[in-house]
Scaffold this active site. Structure first.
Site, PDB file in Angstrom:
ATOM      1  N   CYS A   1       0.844  -1.201   0.000  1.00  0.00           N
ATOM      2  CA  CYS A   1       0.000   0.000   0.000  1.00  0.00           C
ATOM      3  C   CYS A   1       0.880   1.253   0.000  1.00  0.00           C
ATOM      4  O   CYS A   1       1.594   1.493  -0.968  1.00  0.00           O
ATOM      5  CB  CYS A   1      -0.980  -0.051   1.163  1.00  0.00           C
TER       6      CYS A   1
ATOM      7  N   HIS B   1      -3.581  -5.160  -0.231  1.00  0.00           N
ATOM      8  CA  HIS B   1      -3.182  -5.727   1.060  1.00  0.00           C
ATOM      9  C   HIS B   1      -3.227  -7.254   1.002  1.00  0.00           C
ATOM     10  O   HIS B   1      -4.284  -7.832   1.260  1.00  0.00           O
ATOM     11  CB  HIS B   1      -4.124  -5.223   2.162  1.00  0.00           C
TER      12      HIS B   1
ATOM     13  N   GLU C   1      -2.226  -9.304   3.078  1.00  0.00           N
ATOM     14  CA  GLU C   1      -2.545  -9.844   4.408  1.00  0.00           C
ATOM     15  C   GLU C   1      -4.045  -9.826   4.689  1.00  0.00           C
ATOM     16  O   GLU C   1      -4.500 -10.474   5.626  1.00  0.00           O
ATOM     17  CB  GLU C   1      -1.776  -9.075   5.487  1.00  0.00           C
TER      18      GLU C   1
END
Lengths: 252, 200
Positions: free
Chosen positions: B80, B179, B181
């Site tokens: 990001c 993202h 994750e």
């Protein structure tokens, strides 16, 4: 290709999942960490976790659970419910929430929205709004729909966005719990007043309701009671949407 | 393996640490000073604006050691704001670390931030492209995107209002505008492909 978000909502009280019917009748049913992990593993695109964090004890219980949930969740998590202070926001974000949702306190103290946006970024500041039809307009309510405010919906959405709201979670009190479909006129009206992403909430009862909302331009749908009976699942909804030609994320 | 997550108060690190644990890596928070001993790779995360990011890195005495890690070709994954930091400058006067030539303009899209799931067209022949048998979808939250001067560093692209570079790679430097994750199974596959193809 931009894909819609299908977002289960967990209503949590005192560490347990409860389901809401017409806001005020609540029935106990389950472990929120297990349920959150189950939703994530079966294709939820994001989760909303509504808890009551008003007291120090409530906040501690909620953050302990969110720490556990975070370890297992690989999708975004929004936490809200009774948030009144920047300290509570910080505790929830530190525990692992990606965003916080603030409703009543945003109305009482719009500066809190600005403070969260300034300190943590507007991307984690979700302003939740409950509204109900009144004659020729929609009126904003607070305290879980119990108290009428002086705000007309469009005016409040614009004010909240100006304060730094990064996203809205808009619940139609008229549609909520009915399972008769999303409040498409209210959602379309709200979209004319904000530039930020908007999560549609209230009224989902069948895959038809999801399809209709997505075809009418909604791109983030909250699911609550539709998932509580256990005979409707996220993979079931998503495969049917996909079969009908509505693109969805299919995480296999 | 050990991953050092750069902690400069620009966003939430809990989901990154959880992701590291899920793939069996040990996560350490890199809060100041030199690269933590034993580190195999680095995550440069971040949300928000470039305006404050570099000054926060400097204030915590992280900018120099991070630069050193980059020169030593320690694998670095920017996520990001982290990938935006690879570049020279953004709009509104913010500056990046200048490792890659290019800028960070605002997304030309009717509704920002670009928030939600979107697919990434991965360029064939990169260390990441073989991990997926179709276009994967990832979770995005951003209003700016990177515009590299050298198109060969673009490893993946995404459409939202415009086509933009969503994955960047050059040697041991890889960046994702999304993202991983928070991107479910496909996010995990992305990280595992990075570890296999770039770190190992």
């Amino acid at each position: 290709m931009y894909l819609p978000r299908i977002i289960p909502c967990l209503d949590v009280r005192h560490g347990r999942v409860v389901k809401g019917v017409k806001f005020l009748e609540l029935v106990d049913s389950g472990d929120p960490v297990e349920l959150a992990a189950h939703y994530a593993a079966t294709g939820a695109d994001e989760l909303v976790w509504l808890d009551i964090v008003a007291t120090v004890e409530d906040l501690q219980l909620a953050t302990d659970l969110i720490v556990k949930a975070r370890r297992r969740l690989d999708i975004p998590l929004t936490v809200g419910g009774g948030i009144r202070t920047i300290h509570q926001v910080e505790a929830l974000l530190t525990a692992g929430a990606d965003k916080v949702s603030i409703n009543s306190q945003a109305l009482a103290e719009p500066a809190l929205v600005a403070e969260v946006a300034r300190r943590f970024g507007s991307q984690c500041m979700v302003v939740a709004v409950d509204a109900r039809r009144e004659d020729d307009h929609w009126q904003v309510y607070r305290h879980g729909g119990r108290t009428r405010t002086d705000w007309e919906l469009g005016a409040w959405l614009r004010r909240a966005e100006a304060q730094g709201a990064g996203e809205f979670l808009l619940t139609s009190m008229d549609a909520d719990g009915t399972q008769q479909g999303y409040d498409l006129p209210m959602l379309a009206f709200a979209r004319q007043h904000v530039h930020r992403p908007l999560i549609a909430s209230g009224g989902a009862g069948s895959v038809d309701d999801l399809e209709q909302a997505l075809r009418h331009g909604e791109d983030a749908l909250l699911l609550a009671s539709i998932l509580h009976q256990g005979n409707t699942t996220i993979p079931g909804l998503k495969s049917e949407l996909s079969r009908r030609g509505v693109p969805v994320r299919w995480p296999i | 393996m050990q991953v050092a997550i750069v902690d400069y108060a620009m966003g939430n690190l809990g989901s990154l640490a959880a992701m590291a644990a899920r793939i069996g890596h040990t996560a350490v928070l890199w809060r100041q000073g030199g690269l933590p001993p034993g580190t195999d790779w680095v995550i440069l995360p971040g949300v928000g604006s470039l305006l404050n990011a570099v000054s926060e890195l400097r204030r915590r005495a992280l900018a120099g050691p991070l630069e050193q890690a980059y020169r030593d070709q320690v694998p670095i994954l920017g996520i990001c704001l982290g990938v935006q930091l690879f570049f020279e400058s953004g709009e509104e006067g913010g500056h990046g670390l200048g490792w890659l030539e290019g800028t960070v303009p605002k997304l030309a899209a009717p509704r920002t931030p670009h928030m939600g799931w979107n697919t990434v067209a991965l360029r064939p022949g990169t260390p990441l492209s073989d991990a997926f048998d179709r276009e994967p979808a990832f979770y995005f939250v951003h209003s700016y995107s990177v515009l590299p001067a050298d198109p060969t560093v673009i490893w993946g692209e995404t459409d939202y209002g415009q086509r933009f570079a969503s994955v960047i790679g050059r040697g041991a430097l890889v960046g994702a505008q999304f993202h991983p994750e928070l991107s479910g199974v496909e996010g995990r596959r992305f990280i595992e492909a990075f570890v296999r193809g770039v770190v190992a």
